[in-house]
Write a protein that holds these residues in place. Structure first.
Motif, PDB file in Angstrom:
ATOM      1  N   VAL A   6       6.653  13.490  -7.147  1.00 52.12           N
ATOM      2  CA  VAL A   6       5.617  12.516  -7.512  1.00 52.12           C
ATOM      3  C   VAL A   6       4.568  12.533  -6.410  1.00 52.12           C
ATOM      4  N   ILE A   7       3.289  12.452  -6.796  1.00 56.94           N
ATOM      5  CA  ILE A   7       2.204  12.504  -5.828  1.00 56.94           C
ATOM      6  C   ILE A   7       1.272  11.314  -6.040  1.00 56.94           C
ATOM      7  N   GLY A   8       0.743  10.813  -4.933  1.00 56.25           N
ATOM      8  CA  GLY A   8      -0.149   9.656  -4.986  1.00 56.25           C
ATOM      9  C   GLY A   8      -1.579  10.022  -5.345  1.00 56.25           C
ATOM     10  N   PRO A 176      -1.108   0.539   4.396  1.00 56.39           N
ATOM     11  CA  PRO A 176      -1.490   0.838   5.783  1.00 56.39           C
ATOM     12  C   PRO A 176      -0.416   1.613   6.535  1.00 56.39           C
ATOM     13  N   PHE A 177       0.138   2.608   5.878  1.00 62.06           N
ATOM     14  CA  PHE A 177       1.190   3.414   6.485  1.00 62.06           C
ATOM     15  C   PHE A 177       0.923   4.891   6.206  1.00 62.06           C
ATOM     16  N   ALA A 178       1.451   5.748   7.064  1.00 63.59           N
ATOM     17  CA  ALA A 178       1.206   7.182   6.943  1.00 63.59           C
ATOM     18  C   ALA A 178       2.144   7.861   5.962  1.00 63.59           C
ATOM     19  N   LYS A 179       3.115   7.115   5.441  1.00 64.39           N
ATOM     20  CA  LYS A 179       4.034   7.644   4.440  1.00 64.39           C
ATOM     21  C   LYS A 179       4.290   6.569   3.382  1.00 64.39           C
ATOM     22  N   MET A 189       2.936   4.762  -3.392  1.00 58.61           N
ATOM     23  CA  MET A 189       2.671   6.167  -3.070  1.00 58.61           C
ATOM     24  C   MET A 189       1.250   6.443  -2.580  1.00 58.61           C
ATOM     25  N   ASP A 190       0.362   5.450  -2.650  1.00 54.95           N
ATOM     26  CA  ASP A 190      -1.022   5.685  -2.234  1.00 54.95           C
ATOM     27  C   ASP A 190      -1.129   5.466  -0.723  1.00 54.95           C
ATOM     28  N   THR A 191      -1.153   6.561   0.014  1.00 54.15           N
ATOM     29  CA  THR A 191      -1.241   6.475   1.476  1.00 54.15           C
ATOM     30  C   THR A 191      -2.670   6.713   1.968  1.00 54.15           C
ATOM     31  N   GLY A 192      -3.645   6.363   1.134  1.00 51.63           N
ATOM     32  CA  GLY A 192      -5.028   6.292   1.572  1.00 51.63           C
ATOM     33  C   GLY A 192      -5.783   7.605   1.621  1.00 51.63           C
ATOM     34  N   ALA A 193      -5.418   8.556   0.757  1.00 54.38           N
ATOM     35  CA  ALA A 193      -6.123   9.839   0.760  1.00 54.38           C
ATOM     36  C   ALA A 193      -7.593   9.679   0.406  1.00 54.38           C
ATOM     37  N   GLY A 194      -7.939   8.650  -0.353  1.00 57.28           N
ATOM     38  CA  GLY A 194      -9.328   8.420  -0.712  1.00 57.28           C
ATOM     39  C   GLY A 194     -10.145   7.802   0.410  1.00 57.28           C
ATOM     40  N   LEU A 199      -2.587  12.285   2.017  1.00 54.84           N
ATOM     41  CA  LEU A 199      -2.025  12.422   0.675  1.00 54.84           C
ATOM     42  C   LEU A 199      -0.536  12.684   0.815  1.00 54.84           C
ATOM     43  N   SER A 200       0.263  12.059  -0.056  1.00 56.53           N
ATOM     44  CA  SER A 200       1.716  12.187   0.046  1.00 56.53           C
ATOM     45  C   SER A 200       2.328  12.639  -1.269  1.00 56.53           C
TER      46      SER A 200
END
Length: 230
Positions: A6-8, A176-179, A189-194, A199-200
């Motif tokens: 699964v990807i965010g 607000p986490f890197a994972k 799953m949204d680790t803030g790639a936008g 991206l995770s």
């Protein structure tokens, strides 16, 4: 043996998508990928992201609110002001020669949610007090209540059960986490790639997580989505 990942939210970050797939050693012919939506808008390579996803034989694509905005633009030519300022401009620019039919088909055929083995995958969230059949896109694509509750419980280190599902996977609300984190049965799953995050992607069976580099480092001199984006 085929695996499921699964990807965010990708938000046009093609370089980050490529990194995640490579670091997970993803098999395009045999593995299964569930995308939680919002592949569109933000970083400058929405077209390349969708091209990459279309190479995956076993892809389950969940519709995100940004994907819906993009689909509406493709179908009607109408440019929503909010969408344009929240990443839509970058998406438009990624299609200088028009939008391939297969890209529109992917967005038109995207699911509002996906269920498998009492696991639920949805872009934004659900109302845990109502059957899924009584809910609609305003909740599946936009609602942050489940994410808000899950994040609050996580920060308070409270565990429990929020739904009848064994696991729920959501994007939409950056954490607000890197994972990715798990709160009760909810995986965020949204680790803030936008934005300024990463991206995770996660292996569903092993829960092993693979992340990209910080996305801004992959696009030096380019800004992601507007601070008003959602």
């Amino acid at each position: 043996m085929a695996r499921t990942f699964v990807i965010g939210d990708i938000h046009g970050a093609y370089h980050a998508l490529r990194q995640c797939l490579a670091r997970a050693d993803f098999d395009f012919e045999n593995d299964h990928l569930v995308s939680l939506g919002d592949v569109c808008d933000g970083w400058p390579e929405t077209r390349q992201c969708i091209d990459e996803l279309l190479k995956i034989r076993n892809l389950t694509y969940i519709l995100g609110n940004h994907d819906l905005w993009t689909r509406q633009w493709i179908e009607t030519g109408y440019i929503d002001r909010a969408w344009f300022s929240q990443g839509g401009e970058a998406t438009i620019k990624s299609y200088p020669d028009g939008v391939p039919v297969k890209h529109l088909e992917l967005l038109k055929n995207a699911r509002h949610y996906y269920r498998a083995d009492n696991k639920l995958f949805v872009h934004a969230g659900i109302n845990t007090q109502l059957p899924l059949e009584e809910q609609g896109p305003n909740i599946f694509l936009w609602d942050r209540n489940l994410a808000r509750i899950a994040l609050e419980l996580y920060m308070k280190e409270i565990q429990g059960k929020l739904s009848t599902f064994d696991e729920i996977y959501i994007g939409h609300t950056p954490i607000p986490f890197a994972k990715p984190i798990k709160s009760c049965e909810v995986w965020m799953m949204d680790t803030g790639a936008g934005w300024s995050g990463v991206l995770s992607i996660m292996n569903l069976e092993t829960k092993e997580i693979f992340c990209s580099d910080a996305v801004p480092s992959l696009y030096p001199g380019v800004e992601g989505r507007s601070k008003k984006a959602g």
